[in-house]
Scaffold this motif. Structure first.
Motif, mmCIF file in Angstrom:
data_model
loop_
_atom_site.group_PDB
_atom_site.id
_atom_site.type_symbol
_atom_site.label_atom_id
_atom_site.label_comp_id
_atom_site.label_asym_id
_atom_site.label_seq_id
_atom_site.Cartn_x
_atom_site.Cartn_y
_atom_site.Cartn_z
ATOM 1 N N ASN A 26 14.853 41.654 -12.209
ATOM 2 C CA ASN A 26 14.399 43.044 -12.109
ATOM 3 C C ASN A 26 13.292 43.432 -13.077
ATOM 4 O O ASN A 26 12.980 44.614 -13.204
ATOM 5 C CB ASN A 26 15.577 44.020 -12.284
ATOM 6 C CG ASN A 26 16.646 43.800 -11.245
ATOM 7 O OD1 ASN A 26 16.348 43.569 -10.079
ATOM 8 N ND2 ASN A 26 17.894 43.836 -11.671
ATOM 9 N N LEU A 27 12.702 42.464 -13.787
ATOM 10 C CA LEU A 27 11.639 42.793 -14.739
ATOM 11 C C LEU A 27 10.316 42.118 -14.414
ATOM 12 O O LEU A 27 9.259 42.705 -14.560
ATOM 13 C CB LEU A 27 12.045 42.427 -16.169
ATOM 14 C CG LEU A 27 13.203 43.198 -16.767
ATOM 15 C CD1 LEU A 27 13.449 42.738 -18.193
ATOM 16 C CD2 LEU A 27 12.941 44.691 -16.734
ATOM 17 N N GLY A 28 10.349 40.844 -14.046
ATOM 18 C CA GLY A 28 9.122 40.109 -13.779
ATOM 19 C C GLY A 28 9.206 38.698 -14.324
ATOM 20 O O GLY A 28 10.279 38.194 -14.659
ATOM 21 N N LYS A 29 8.037 38.087 -14.441
ATOM 22 C CA LYS A 29 7.959 36.684 -14.844
ATOM 23 C C LYS A 29 7.492 36.542 -16.284
ATOM 24 O O LYS A 29 6.489 37.108 -16.687
ATOM 25 C CB LYS A 29 7.003 35.930 -13.918
ATOM 26 C CG LYS A 29 7.504 35.878 -12.496
ATOM 27 C CD LYS A 29 6.526 35.199 -11.596
ATOM 28 C CE LYS A 29 7.099 35.159 -10.185
ATOM 29 N NZ LYS A 29 6.237 34.437 -9.276
ATOM 30 N N LEU A 30 8.237 35.734 -17.015
ATOM 31 C CA LEU A 30 7.916 35.395 -18.394
ATOM 32 C C LEU A 30 7.337 33.981 -18.365
ATOM 33 O O LEU A 30 7.966 33.065 -17.837
ATOM 34 C CB LEU A 30 9.206 35.429 -19.204
ATOM 35 C CG LEU A 30 9.170 35.453 -20.703
ATOM 36 C CD1 LEU A 30 8.376 36.650 -21.219
ATOM 37 C CD2 LEU A 30 10.591 35.520 -21.247
ATOM 38 N N GLU A 31 6.134 33.803 -18.883
ATOM 39 C CA GLU A 31 5.498 32.479 -18.899
ATOM 40 C C GLU A 31 5.994 31.722 -20.131
ATOM 41 O O GLU A 31 5.993 32.260 -21.241
ATOM 42 C CB GLU A 31 3.979 32.618 -18.919
ATOM 43 C CG GLU A 31 3.236 31.332 -18.724
ATOM 44 C CD GLU A 31 3.367 30.732 -17.327
ATOM 45 O OE1 GLU A 31 3.071 29.519 -17.206
ATOM 46 O OE2 GLU A 31 3.735 31.420 -16.359
ATOM 47 N N CYS A 32 6.408 30.469 -19.944
ATOM 48 C CA CYS A 32 7.001 29.653 -20.998
ATOM 49 C C CYS A 32 6.091 28.434 -21.215
ATOM 50 O O CYS A 32 6.129 27.499 -20.420
ATOM 51 C CB CYS A 32 8.396 29.198 -20.594
ATOM 52 S SG CYS A 32 9.446 30.532 -19.952
ATOM 53 N N ARG A 33 5.311 28.425 -22.266
ATOM 54 C CA ARG A 33 4.330 27.362 -22.481
ATOM 55 C C ARG A 33 4.792 26.417 -23.574
ATOM 56 O O ARG A 33 5.350 26.837 -24.590
ATOM 57 C CB ARG A 33 2.969 27.947 -22.839
ATOM 58 C CG ARG A 33 2.407 28.917 -21.812
ATOM 59 C CD ARG A 33 2.403 28.428 -20.389
ATOM 60 N NE ARG A 33 1.603 27.246 -20.177
ATOM 61 C CZ ARG A 33 1.360 26.724 -18.987
ATOM 62 N NH1 ARG A 33 1.857 27.274 -17.901
ATOM 63 N NH2 ARG A 33 0.631 25.652 -18.866
ATOM 64 N N ALA A 34 4.529 25.125 -23.382
ATOM 65 C CA ALA A 34 4.958 24.077 -24.311
ATOM 66 C C ALA A 34 3.813 23.639 -25.210
ATOM 67 O O ALA A 34 2.661 23.585 -24.775
ATOM 68 C CB ALA A 34 5.476 22.874 -23.526
ATOM 69 N N VAL A 35 4.163 23.332 -26.459
ATOM 70 C CA VAL A 35 3.225 22.706 -27.393
ATOM 71 C C VAL A 35 3.938 21.554 -28.086
ATOM 72 O O VAL A 35 5.160 21.518 -28.158
ATOM 73 C CB VAL A 35 2.670 23.693 -28.454
ATOM 74 C CG1 VAL A 35 1.851 24.793 -27.808
ATOM 75 C CG2 VAL A 35 3.778 24.277 -29.306
#
Length: 178
Positions: free
Chosen positions: A84-93
């Motif tokens: 119900n909020l949206g998409k959270l982008e999860c980036r790797a380093v």
């Protein structure tokens, strides 16, 4: 609002089942670089998923673009759908990185960006910090905000009426200059 420090980071163990799933997603890719990208993206999403679920935030992995095999193949996405909020982008380093690459294709339609650092054996992921939006493809890690800012951000989105969310989203978009 201060920037994230080493003390702000949260370490999340990566279960063997998550590593196996990331390996399965990456196995049939056209080249080793794409396979590595999908492996890292999948693990980053799973680590953030575990973290936000520990905090009682509901997610929907199956509706995330990163869980769609066709989209994974053609795009560099690592999104986690927050219910119900949206998409959270999860980036790797990788350990020792000073910046994180954020592909242009994920600059929009995101409610934020979480950066995850992996140890050399992918046994744990360290959530380094958060940004509510990005405007460049290389983000200096020293500019990340602490994870409590992420929690405040998600709480604010939950209490904000949907109409104002849409207005805010479109207000952030740069005008098409063509």
């Amino acid at each position: 609002m201060g920037y994230a420090t080493e003390e702000d980071a949260m370490i999340v163990p990566i279960p063997q089942m998550s590593r196996r799933l990331a390996q399965r997603f990456s196995r049939h890719q056209p080249n080793p670089e794409k396979a590595e990208q999908i492996f890292n993206n999948t693990l980053a999403v799973l680590v953030v998923n575990d973290f936000v679920q520990m905090l009682g935030i509901e997610t929907d992995l199956l509706s995330s673009d990163s869980w769609n095999s066709v989209i994974r193949l053609v795009a560099n996405v690592a999104d986690l759908s927050i219910l119900n909020l949206g998409k959270l982008e999860c980036r790797a380093v990788k350990v020792g990185a000073s910046t994180c690459s954020i592909p242009l294709e994920v600059w929009f339609d995101r409610i934020g960006y979480v950066i995850v650092e992996f140890d050399d054996f992918f046994k744990e992921g360290k959530l380094l910090g958060f940004l509510p939006q990005v405007t460049t493809t290389e983000i200096p890690l020293c500019q990340l905000q602490p994870l409590d800012v992420l929690l405040d951000h998600l709480t604010q989105l939950q209490t904000q009426p949907q109409e104002s969310l849409l207005l805010e989203h479109f207000a952030k978009r740069p005008l098409d200059e063509s």
